[in-house]
Design an enzyme around this catalytic site. Sequence first.
Site, mmCIF file in Angstrom:
data_model
loop_
_atom_site.group_PDB
_atom_site.id
_atom_site.type_symbol
_atom_site.label_atom_id
_atom_site.label_comp_id
_atom_site.label_asym_id
_atom_site.label_seq_id
_atom_site.Cartn_x
_atom_site.Cartn_y
_atom_site.Cartn_z
ATOM 1 N N HIS A 123 -8.344 -3.828 -8.587
ATOM 2 C CA HIS A 123 -7.602 -3.383 -9.768
ATOM 3 C C HIS A 123 -6.975 -4.593 -10.462
ATOM 4 O O HIS A 123 -7.171 -5.734 -10.035
ATOM 5 C CB HIS A 123 -6.551 -2.328 -9.398
ATOM 6 C CG HIS A 123 -5.582 -2.768 -8.322
ATOM 7 N ND1 HIS A 123 -4.719 -3.824 -8.475
ATOM 8 C CD2 HIS A 123 -5.360 -2.286 -7.073
ATOM 9 C CE1 HIS A 123 -3.992 -3.979 -7.388
ATOM 10 N NE2 HIS A 123 -4.375 -3.056 -6.499
ATOM 11 N N HIS A 181 -5.117 -7.313 -8.502
ATOM 12 C CA HIS A 181 -5.997 -8.268 -7.817
ATOM 13 C C HIS A 181 -6.547 -9.285 -8.819
ATOM 14 O O HIS A 181 -6.573 -10.490 -8.547
ATOM 15 C CB HIS A 181 -7.180 -7.541 -7.164
ATOM 16 C CG HIS A 181 -6.779 -6.587 -6.076
ATOM 17 N ND1 HIS A 181 -7.118 -5.259 -6.097
ATOM 18 C CD2 HIS A 181 -6.068 -6.776 -4.939
ATOM 19 C CE1 HIS A 181 -6.629 -4.671 -5.008
ATOM 20 N NE2 HIS A 181 -5.990 -5.564 -4.286
ATOM 21 N N CYS A 240 5.194 2.358 7.646
ATOM 22 C CA CYS A 240 4.456 2.814 6.453
ATOM 23 C C CYS A 240 2.976 2.507 6.649
ATOM 24 O O CYS A 240 2.594 1.326 6.702
ATOM 25 C CB CYS A 240 4.951 2.126 5.181
ATOM 26 S SG CYS A 240 3.892 2.537 3.752
ATOM 27 N N CYS A 276 1.484 0.277 3.741
ATOM 28 C CA CYS A 276 1.817 -1.155 3.827
ATOM 29 C C CYS A 276 1.365 -1.735 5.155
ATOM 30 O O CYS A 276 1.373 -2.952 5.309
ATOM 31 C CB CYS A 276 3.327 -1.399 3.823
ATOM 32 S SG CYS A 276 4.240 -0.928 2.391
ATOM 33 N N CYS A 318 9.209 4.843 2.077
ATOM 34 C CA CYS A 318 8.800 3.457 1.880
ATOM 35 C C CYS A 318 9.314 2.974 0.524
ATOM 36 O O CYS A 318 9.099 3.648 -0.483
ATOM 37 C CB CYS A 318 7.274 3.358 1.918
ATOM 38 S SG CYS A 318 6.685 1.738 1.362
ATOM 39 N N HIS A 345 5.863 2.294 -1.640
ATOM 40 C CA HIS A 345 4.986 3.428 -1.946
ATOM 41 C C HIS A 345 5.757 4.733 -2.152
ATOM 42 O O HIS A 345 5.189 5.720 -2.604
ATOM 43 C CB HIS A 345 3.953 3.600 -0.835
ATOM 44 C CG HIS A 345 3.038 2.418 -0.713
ATOM 45 N ND1 HIS A 345 3.181 1.461 0.266
ATOM 46 C CD2 HIS A 345 1.996 2.015 -1.476
ATOM 47 C CE1 HIS A 345 2.245 0.521 0.105
ATOM 48 N NE2 HIS A 345 1.530 0.824 -0.945
ATOM 49 N N LYS A 397 4.859 2.140 -13.754
ATOM 50 C CA LYS A 397 3.791 1.731 -12.866
ATOM 51 C C LYS A 397 2.479 2.256 -13.454
ATOM 52 O O LYS A 397 2.441 3.360 -13.983
ATOM 53 C CB LYS A 397 4.041 2.363 -11.486
ATOM 54 C CG LYS A 397 3.501 1.519 -10.359
ATOM 55 C CD LYS A 397 3.883 2.095 -9.017
ATOM 56 C CE LYS A 397 2.856 1.572 -8.035
ATOM 57 N NZ LYS A 397 3.089 1.916 -6.664
ATOM 58 N N LYS A 455 -3.542 6.307 -13.024
ATOM 59 C CA LYS A 455 -4.606 6.995 -13.754
ATOM 60 C C LYS A 455 -4.068 8.250 -14.418
ATOM 61 O O LYS A 455 -4.414 8.551 -15.551
ATOM 62 C CB LYS A 455 -5.750 7.346 -12.800
ATOM 63 C CG LYS A 455 -6.556 6.116 -12.419
ATOM 64 C CD LYS A 455 -7.994 6.488 -12.030
ATOM 65 C CE LYS A 455 -8.753 5.270 -11.534
ATOM 66 N NZ LYS A 455 -8.804 5.146 -10.088
HETATM 67 O O1 ME8 Z 1 -1.232 -6.632 0.403
HETATM 68 N N1 ME8 Z 1 0.591 -6.546 -9.984
HETATM 69 O O2 ME8 Z 1 -3.471 -6.357 -0.022
HETATM 70 P P1 ME8 Z 1 -3.417 -5.583 -1.424
HETATM 71 C C1 ME8 Z 1 0.464 -7.770 -9.442
HETATM 72 N N2 ME8 Z 1 -4.104 -7.102 2.384
HETATM 73 N N3 ME8 Z 1 0.000 -7.989 -8.204
HETATM 74 C C2 ME8 Z 1 -0.359 -6.934 -7.471
HETATM 75 C C3 ME8 Z 1 -0.274 -5.621 -7.967
HETATM 76 C C4 ME8 Z 1 0.228 -5.441 -9.302
HETATM 77 N N4 ME8 Z 1 0.351 -4.263 -9.894
HETATM 78 N N5 ME8 Z 1 -0.715 -4.794 -6.994
HETATM 79 C C5 ME8 Z 1 -1.064 -5.569 -5.936
HETATM 80 C C6 ME8 Z 1 -2.398 -6.722 0.727
HETATM 81 N N6 ME8 Z 1 -0.859 -6.865 -6.225
HETATM 82 C C7 ME8 Z 1 -2.766 -7.396 2.033
HETATM 83 C C8 ME8 Z 1 -2.536 -8.900 1.878
HETATM 84 S S1 ME8 Z 1 -2.625 -11.418 2.796
HETATM 85 C C9 ME8 Z 1 -2.755 -12.175 4.314
HETATM 86 C C10 ME8 Z 1 -2.867 -9.707 3.115
HETATM 87 C C11 ME8 Z 1 -1.099 -8.026 -5.336
HETATM 88 O O3 ME8 Z 1 -4.846 -5.339 -1.748
HETATM 89 C C12 ME8 Z 1 -0.311 -7.922 -4.044
HETATM 90 O O4 ME8 Z 1 1.023 -8.288 -4.253
HETATM 91 O O5 ME8 Z 1 -2.486 -4.439 -1.343
HETATM 92 C C13 ME8 Z 1 -1.064 -8.871 -3.147
HETATM 93 O O6 ME8 Z 1 -0.619 -10.201 -3.325
HETATM 94 C C14 ME8 Z 1 -2.505 -8.723 -3.632
HETATM 95 O O7 ME8 Z 1 -2.445 -8.049 -4.899
HETATM 96 C C15 ME8 Z 1 -3.374 -7.903 -2.672
HETATM 97 O O8 ME8 Z 1 -2.786 -6.630 -2.450
#
Ligand code: ME8
Length: 508
Positions: free
Chosen positions: A21, A24, A129, A132, A147, A150, A300, A303
Amino acid sequence: MSGVMSYFITTAIAYVNGPPHLGHAYEEIATDVIARHMRQRGEDVFFLTGTDEHGEPVADTAKAHGLDPQAWADQNAQRFIALMPQLNISNDFFIRTTDPRHKAKVQDVLQRVYDNGHVYQGLYEGWYCPRCADFKVENEILDGNRCPIHEIALTRETEENWFFRLSAFQAPLEELFAANRDFVMPARAMNEAEAFLGSGLQDVSLSRGKLSWGVSVPWDPSHVFYVWFDALLNYYTALSFANPEEDYTDRYWPANLHVIGKDILKFHTIFWPAMLMAADLPVPQRVFVHGFLLAEDGRKMSKSLGNVLDPFEVIEQLGTDALRFYLLREVQFGQDGNVGLAGCRARYESELANEYGNLASRTVAMLRRYRAGNVPAVAPDPEIVAQFDGLAEQVSALFDRADCTQALELIWQRVRRLNRYVEERQPWQLAKDDSQAAALDQTLTSLYEGLRVLSVLLDPYIPQSVERLLAVLGAPDTALGAARLAAAGPLAGGVDLPELSPLFPKRD
Ligand code: ME8
């Protein structure tokens, strides 16, 4: 190789519990911009990204889709792998935590932590959670045992686990924070990490007995490692196998910069350095914590609210460079920000097309019209030279603090300055009067050189457009050393400029 520094930079690794998304994409783009800038400086950059494939977030969604976790992870990991070229990400490796080489290395490192006496068996009882994959401590819980991220109900867990003696690292972490005030950036994130530390560290679960989707614990195969330790270790394990010809660990460890989002600060700034210390490994230099992207209405993205900015839609409508530019320009890196398609289109139009794109078009067109495509070999206007003096150094200094938003602002001020310069000098008037030929030469050279320098500085942000323009300008060098106005005439002297089609064409 003297003077060349290694620079190891990482993103968080994404959970493969769904498709990629905007959050990422944002993290990938920002990290890529920093990595590209560091390469321009001639540093020996290694840029790592990847996917986090174990633990409950993945196991639960796999089950909900009627797939076994590996099949589900394989399917979603491909979407993240495919995202990299779509965003023009220049990562040097993509790690998947289900890679057997990662798993073996996780076992090695955590066995060392065990052998060093930092692990014991105990009973965990508390709030958890599953989204998380986080055992929450008291001050992290919302009313009604929910949480804070979430907002879902936490589950009460009672389980016999292996524990990591995190509490033993209270003093070493305090020392680390005191000695390196930039260990966590920006300052607000450092304050948050210090507040967590200040509340007193409790030991944390290192393993899960209730879960089977993970890396098995070598001294107790009925358990898998708690997903966060498996995941954090990706930054270290990847170096040992990213290149089958060379173990990169000594060359790149410790990491120079971990780029992460604010929801995972505790893991990276507290658990991670403590775990490394427990394994006798050096800790990273810095963790940069970015904010969250919210919808234009400040809510936030969801969809059901219909306020999601879909990165793929932007790429399709406006191109990859437009998405990259917009996200870093609109939102101060390190803070939360509101983004949406309307804002993205507006910046495309007003800044990329009408400011930078137009500067490029008119500069090339005037050189072709008034000087037959040749850049006059005269010195640029001292006033423009003064405007650009020290710019590359200032941009570098901002990148040293990962401030890619302010760096872009400094560059953009010069884009605007050059457009004003065109209006002030009115080259079309100068061209009507033969006695003004020298003034016209100086104006055109200044524009050419200024545009070239700004393009070099913009390359990390909008590489496709810049590289196309620099090819037309006959000056493809994007090293930071090239981001300086040539004192006596243009670098490329006497190039025969071809036509430039619009860098950012009008879109409906
Ligand atoms: O946390 N705005 O994975 P993830 C900005 N697997 N950044 C965002 C965001 C948003 N709306 N939503 C998510 C994980 N992120 C773990 C990490 S690292 C050893 C393990 C960012 O898929 C989030 O803060 O939930 C994180 O840095 C990254 O996307 C991956 O999130």
